[in-house]
Design a protein around this motif. Structure first.
Motif, PDB file in Angstrom:
ATOM      1  N   THR A  16       0.709  -1.179   0.038  1.00 13.54           N
ATOM      2  CA  THR A  16       0.002   0.190   0.099  1.00 13.54           C
ATOM      3  C   THR A  16       0.841   1.243   0.030  1.00 13.54           C
ATOM      4  N   SER A  17       1.814   1.384   0.888  1.00 12.07           N
ATOM      5  CA  SER A  17       2.731   2.524   0.926  1.00 12.07           C
ATOM      6  C   SER A  17       3.595   2.767  -0.425  1.00 12.07           C
ATOM      7  N   GLN A  18       3.985   1.550  -0.902  1.00  6.99           N
ATOM      8  CA  GLN A  18       4.743   1.727  -2.260  1.00  6.99           C
ATOM      9  C   GLN A  18       3.843   2.249  -3.365  1.00  6.99           C
ATOM     10  N   ILE A  19       2.361   1.749  -3.361  1.00  7.87           N
ATOM     11  CA  ILE A  19       1.610   2.469  -4.363  1.00  7.87           C
ATOM     12  C   ILE A  19       1.275   3.669  -4.157  1.00  7.87           C
ATOM     13  N   GLU A  20       1.090   3.830  -2.890  1.00 10.84           N
ATOM     14  CA  GLU A  20       0.507   5.367  -2.480  1.00 10.84           C
ATOM     15  C   GLU A  20       1.728   6.447  -3.038  1.00 10.84           C
ATOM     16  N   GLY A  21       2.937   5.981  -2.651  1.00 11.50           N
ATOM     17  CA  GLY A  21       4.166   6.804  -3.149  1.00 11.50           C
ATOM     18  C   GLY A  21       4.654   6.955  -4.569  1.00 11.50           C
ATOM     19  N   LYS A  22       3.728   5.984  -5.259  1.00 18.11           N
ATOM     20  CA  LYS A  22       3.889   5.802  -6.748  1.00 18.11           C
ATOM     21  C   LYS A  22       5.365   5.505  -7.102  1.00 18.11           C
ATOM     22  N   LYS A  23       5.791   4.494  -6.133  1.00 17.83           N
ATOM     23  CA  LYS A  23       7.216   3.822  -6.600  1.00 17.83           C
ATOM     24  C   LYS A  23       7.148   2.635  -7.216  1.00 17.83           C
ATOM     25  N   VAL A  24       5.686   1.892  -7.247  1.00 19.87           N
ATOM     26  CA  VAL A  24       5.408   0.913  -8.315  1.00 19.87           C
ATOM     27  C   VAL A  24       4.259   1.049  -8.904  1.00 19.87           C
TER      28      VAL A  24
END
Length: 329
Positions: free
Chosen positions: A211-219
């Motif tokens: 979730t945090s990676q998606i939210e941060g647009k890292k993936v």
């Protein structure tokens, strides 16, 4: 024989009283309750366990600590609890592995259905299909086209054999009818790091990790594995796998609480009662929501329903794993 029985009767009565007193005095004063997590510290199951430990302290009236015992698809930690003293002071928090270990782990040293007392389920954790940030596809339809064009070249990461990401990856490959190169890591952290860095192409993992990676647009995120869309802000716009075209594709990673076989029935009830209180704790619910997990509110929090559900999951995953021919040891 009758004389022997008469002589033993008082001893049996004393033992019964002592046993009842032990259960009534649970938890023993100044003796911590240990929740064994069969995976490494910092992982999704570990995070759930530590949140649960905090929520259980007040209703149990005891210190609750977490002990990580990783290895062999989660069977090392599970075996540690199966062989532990059945006084209610050693518990197991395990995920879907309780339904997959019998197939994944050869010569498993315990029986999932008979060497544990099922204490109730804790939460359901959805999965998300994510890709490296520079993947050409921007939605699931484009991803399907990219997969078809790159057969034999796709690297699909996972957190190790038997992990949630490994299971989801197996089901995804079978649903797509495309074999991908599995790249196992020692945990989710390294897998996501390499996904962000572009060393692998895809990963299907729990919302607690993504979730945090998606939210941060890292993936790049393509879909969720639940029957309905999720309400978490960072995930609410993602289609379900079924919406995207993969019928009957549903993967939810559940967590449940267990005790060694033979734990006194009234001790089990005390733990189950405390679990029900913990699952209603506002702080626990807030933490689980932040992880993208859904706290159990249905009848699976009851012991019998918990055991019934795990048996159903075993029936679901056994043929998938046998077809893949993979083992955790």
């Amino acid at each position: 024989m009758n004389t022997l029985i008469k002589k033993l009767a008082p001893l049996a009565a004393i033992a019964a009283v002592a046993f009842g007193a032990q259960a009534a005095d649970y938890p023993v004063k100044d003796k911590p309750i240990t929740i064994v997590v069969p995976f490494s510290a910092g992982g999704p199951t570990d995070r759930v366990a530590r949140d649960l430990a905090e929520a259980l302290r007040k209703p149990l009236g005891a210190t609750v600590v977490v002990d990580n015992a990783a290895g062999a698809g989660g069977s090392i930690g599970a075996n540690k609890v199966a062989k532990a003293n059945n006084d209610g002071h050693t518990l197991l928090l395990h995920h879907i592995g309780m339904a997959t270990m019998p197939t994944l782990v050869r010569n498993i040293p315990f029986k999932v259905d008979s060497d544990f007392e099922y204490l109730g389920m804790v939460n359901d954790v959805p999965m998300t299909l994510i890709g490296r940030p520079n993947l050409p596809a921007n939605n699931f339809k484009e991803l399907v086209g990219w997969i078809q064009q790159n057969k034999g070249k796709i690297n699909l990461g996972n957190a190790g054999v038997g992990s949630a990401s490994h299971l989801c990856g197996l089901l995804f490959q079978q649903a797509m009818g495309v074999e991908m190169t599995a790249v196992p890591y020692k945990g989710t952290g390294p897998a996501i790091t390499d996904l962000i860095g572009g060393q692998i192409d895809l990963l299907c993992d729990q919302t607690t990790n993504t979730t945090s990676q998606i939210e941060g647009k890292k993936v790049k995120a393509f879909a969720v594995t639940t029957p309905k869309r999720l309400t978490t802000p960072a995930l609410k716009d993602l289609p379900t796998m079924e919406e995207a075209g993969l019928k009957d594709f549903q993967v939810t990673i559940f967590h449940g609480l267990y005790a060694p076989k033979g734990t006194p029935a009234d001790v089990q009830k005390k733990i189950n009662d405390a679990l029900k209180v913990a699952l209603k704790d506002p702080d626990f619910n807030k933490k689980q929501e932040g992880l993208g997990a859904v706290v159990v509110t249905d009848r699976r929090v009851e012991q019998a329903e918990h055991k019934k559900f795990v048996a159903q999951e075993l029936d679901k995953w056994s043929p998938v794993l046998k077809k893949a021919g993979v083992y955790a040891d």
